[in-house]
Scaffold this active site. Structure first.
Site, PDB file in Angstrom:
ATOM      1  N   LYS A   9       0.830  -1.213   0.000  1.00  0.00           N
ATOM      2  CA  LYS A   9       0.000   0.000   0.000  1.00  0.00           C
ATOM      3  C   LYS A   9       0.861   1.258   0.000  1.00  0.00           C
ATOM      4  O   LYS A   9       0.580   2.200  -0.734  1.00  0.00           O
ATOM      5  CB  LYS A   9      -0.919   0.045   1.237  1.00  0.00           C
ATOM      6  CG  LYS A   9      -1.931  -1.076   1.310  1.00  0.00           C
ATOM      7  CD  LYS A   9      -2.929  -0.865   2.439  1.00  0.00           C
ATOM      8  CE  LYS A   9      -2.336  -0.914   3.822  1.00  0.00           C
ATOM      9  NZ  LYS A   9      -1.808  -2.242   4.214  1.00  0.00           N
ATOM     10  N   ARG A  84      -9.612   1.311   8.862  1.00  0.00           N
ATOM     11  CA  ARG A  84      -9.235  -0.085   9.122  1.00  0.00           C
ATOM     12  C   ARG A  84     -10.311  -0.854   9.849  1.00  0.00           C
ATOM     13  O   ARG A  84     -10.123  -2.023  10.157  1.00  0.00           O
ATOM     14  CB  ARG A  84      -7.972  -0.113   9.944  1.00  0.00           C
ATOM     15  CG  ARG A  84      -6.752  -0.439   9.073  1.00  0.00           C
ATOM     16  CD  ARG A  84      -5.528  -0.211   9.888  1.00  0.00           C
ATOM     17  NE  ARG A  84      -4.468  -1.110   9.674  1.00  0.00           N
ATOM     18  CZ  ARG A  84      -3.273  -0.717   9.204  1.00  0.00           C
ATOM     19  NH1 ARG A  84      -3.071   0.495   8.787  1.00  0.00           N
ATOM     20  NH2 ARG A  84      -2.291  -1.575   9.124  1.00  0.00           N
ATOM     21  N   ARG A 123      11.697  -6.053   4.659  1.00  0.00           N
ATOM     22  CA  ARG A 123      11.364  -4.635   4.476  1.00  0.00           C
ATOM     23  C   ARG A 123      12.232  -3.763   5.379  1.00  0.00           C
ATOM     24  O   ARG A 123      12.458  -4.078   6.534  1.00  0.00           O
ATOM     25  CB  ARG A 123       9.887  -4.415   4.835  1.00  0.00           C
ATOM     26  CG  ARG A 123       9.500  -2.947   4.810  1.00  0.00           C
ATOM     27  CD  ARG A 123       8.031  -2.766   4.652  1.00  0.00           C
ATOM     28  NE  ARG A 123       7.313  -2.858   5.913  1.00  0.00           N
ATOM     29  CZ  ARG A 123       6.015  -2.623   6.023  1.00  0.00           C
ATOM     30  NH1 ARG A 123       5.297  -2.310   4.957  1.00  0.00           N
ATOM     31  NH2 ARG A 123       5.409  -2.720   7.179  1.00  0.00           N
ATOM     32  N   ARG A 156      11.102  -2.074  11.069  1.00  0.00           N
ATOM     33  CA  ARG A 156      10.071  -1.749  12.054  1.00  0.00           C
ATOM     34  C   ARG A 156       9.943  -2.894  13.064  1.00  0.00           C
ATOM     35  O   ARG A 156       9.956  -4.050  12.679  1.00  0.00           O
ATOM     36  CB  ARG A 156       8.739  -1.530  11.346  1.00  0.00           C
ATOM     37  CG  ARG A 156       8.666  -0.175  10.683  1.00  0.00           C
ATOM     38  CD  ARG A 156       7.452  -0.033   9.811  1.00  0.00           C
ATOM     39  NE  ARG A 156       6.251  -0.639  10.364  1.00  0.00           N
ATOM     40  CZ  ARG A 156       5.069  -0.615   9.747  1.00  0.00           C
ATOM     41  NH1 ARG A 156       4.941  -0.005   8.577  1.00  0.00           N
ATOM     42  NH2 ARG A 156       4.029  -1.190  10.282  1.00  0.00           N
ATOM     43  N   ARG A 167      -0.951  -9.141  12.984  1.00  0.00           N
ATOM     44  CA  ARG A 167      -1.491  -8.036  12.169  1.00  0.00           C
ATOM     45  C   ARG A 167      -2.361  -8.593  11.045  1.00  0.00           C
ATOM     46  O   ARG A 167      -3.378  -7.998  10.678  1.00  0.00           O
ATOM     47  CB  ARG A 167      -0.338  -7.184  11.607  1.00  0.00           C
ATOM     48  CG  ARG A 167       0.326  -6.335  12.704  1.00  0.00           C
ATOM     49  CD  ARG A 167       1.682  -5.816  12.267  1.00  0.00           C
ATOM     50  NE  ARG A 167       1.610  -4.940  11.111  1.00  0.00           N
ATOM     51  CZ  ARG A 167       2.635  -4.679  10.304  1.00  0.00           C
ATOM     52  NH1 ARG A 167       3.811  -5.229  10.520  1.00  0.00           N
ATOM     53  NH2 ARG A 167       2.476  -3.871   9.287  1.00  0.00           N
TER      54      ARG A 167
HETATM   55  P1  AMP Z   1       0.876   0.242   9.047  1.00  0.00           P
HETATM   56  O1  AMP Z   1       2.129   1.022   8.937  1.00  0.00           O
HETATM   57  O2  AMP Z   1      -0.238   0.786   8.214  1.00  0.00           O
HETATM   58  O3  AMP Z   1       1.068  -1.244   8.843  1.00  0.00           O
HETATM   59  O4  AMP Z   1       0.392   0.404  10.559  1.00  0.00           O
HETATM   60  C1  AMP Z   1       1.221   0.021  11.637  1.00  0.00           C
HETATM   61  C2  AMP Z   1       0.419  -0.027  12.929  1.00  0.00           C
HETATM   62  O5  AMP Z   1      -0.142   1.261  13.185  1.00  0.00           O
HETATM   63  C3  AMP Z   1      -0.777  -0.956  12.915  1.00  0.00           C
HETATM   64  O6  AMP Z   1      -0.417  -2.309  13.222  1.00  0.00           O
HETATM   65  C4  AMP Z   1      -1.628  -0.344  14.016  1.00  0.00           C
HETATM   66  O7  AMP Z   1      -1.099  -0.618  15.295  1.00  0.00           O
HETATM   67  C5  AMP Z   1      -1.435   1.146  13.751  1.00  0.00           C
HETATM   68  N1  AMP Z   1      -2.414   1.683  12.786  1.00  0.00           N
HETATM   69  C6  AMP Z   1      -2.172   2.123  11.512  1.00  0.00           C
HETATM   70  N2  AMP Z   1      -3.299   2.563  10.929  1.00  0.00           N
HETATM   71  C7  AMP Z   1      -4.278   2.393  11.855  1.00  0.00           C
HETATM   72  C8  AMP Z   1      -5.667   2.660  11.878  1.00  0.00           C
HETATM   73  N3  AMP Z   1      -6.307   3.170  10.805  1.00  0.00           N
HETATM   74  N4  AMP Z   1      -6.358   2.362  13.005  1.00  0.00           N
HETATM   75  C9  AMP Z   1      -5.758   1.849  14.091  1.00  0.00           C
HETATM   76  N5  AMP Z   1      -4.446   1.564  14.160  1.00  0.00           N
HETATM   77  C10 AMP Z   1      -3.709   1.842  13.046  1.00  0.00           C
END
Ligand code: AMP
Length: 211
Positions: A9, A84, A123, A156, A167
């Site tokens: 994404k 989400r 990554r 990360r 996740r």
């Molecule tokens: P990402 O970088 O999009 O994979 O997000 C990393 C982490 O951030 C996720 O595992 C959640 O803990 C948090 N996170 C990101 N976007 C959201 C969202 N829209 N709602 C809640 N938690 C989020």
């Protein structure tokens, strides 16, 4: 952008942002900023993220509402990592209605779990500018250093395998069901999340400009 963690994404959203000259809004990056604060809110957000859980809606929605109200969003934007869950999708509808705009496309990246797990373990991300690399398929020119801004790349902490598996479960339970809602609205376009990086711009154009 929709798709499981590691479906690409972020990479795809950056390309869309460059092609159309619109901001790329990454909820995960906005939350990582909050998580780096030494405040009670920062520590709480950090805890959810380290466990691979969704951060509570009231925090995420507040942050997104503020971000989407900035002037650079007036000509459109690409959302990466939001909404989400159902509560966030409803909040997004309300925010957009308040701005007098609506979603034009929901681009869903399709990719298998095996690809995701091997991909996330390779990554590396730039903590300064957010650029994302893959040590095998899209390596930085200099070892572990960001091509765009020269910062040292990091893995990360939530890209560890057991957290990635969690996740993915959260994605299946809370996020994937949103696709049905957007399908009913006729907004969903599917694209492979496994294309070579140099083929993505053309594929994105084809998918977004085909009506
Ligand atoms: P990402 O970088 O999009 O994979 O997000 C990393 C982490 O951030 C996720 O595992 C959640 O803990 C948090 N996170 C990101 N976007 C959201 C969202 N829209 N709602 C809640 N938690 C989020």
């Amino acid at each position: 952008m929709m798709g499981p963690p590691g479906s690409g994404k972020g990479t795809c959203a950056r390309i869309i942002s460059k092609i159309y000259g619109i901001p790329h809004i990454t909820t995960g990056d906005l939350l990582r900023e909050v998580a780096s604060e030494e405040t009670e809110r920062g520590r709480m957000v950090r805890g959810y993220m380290e466990r691979g859980e969704l951060v509570p809606d009231e925090i995420v929605i507040g942050i997104m509402e503020e971000r989407l109200s900035r002037p650079d969003c007036e000509g459109g934007f690409v959302l990466d990592g939001f909404p989400r869950n159902l509560g966030q999708a409803e909040a997004l509808d309300r925010i957009l209605e308040g701005k007098g705009v609506s979603l034009t496309h929901v681009l869903n990246l399709v990719v298998g779990d095996d690809v995701i797990i091997s991909r996330l373990s390779l990554r590396r991300s730039c903590p300064r500018c957010g650029a994302v690399y893959h040590l095998k398929n899209n390596p930085p020119r200099r070892d572990e250093v960001c091509d765009e801004c020269g910062a040292k790349l990091v893995q990360r902490s939530d890209d560890r395998e057991e957290i990635v598996r969690h996740r993915l479960e959260v994605y299946e339970e809370k996020t994937r069901p949103l696709l049905e809602r957007y399908r009913r609205a006729g907004l969903v376009r599917e694209m492979s999340g496994d294309l070579p990086i140099d083929e993505i711009p053309e594929a994105v154009r084809r998918v977004l400009e085909s009506g």
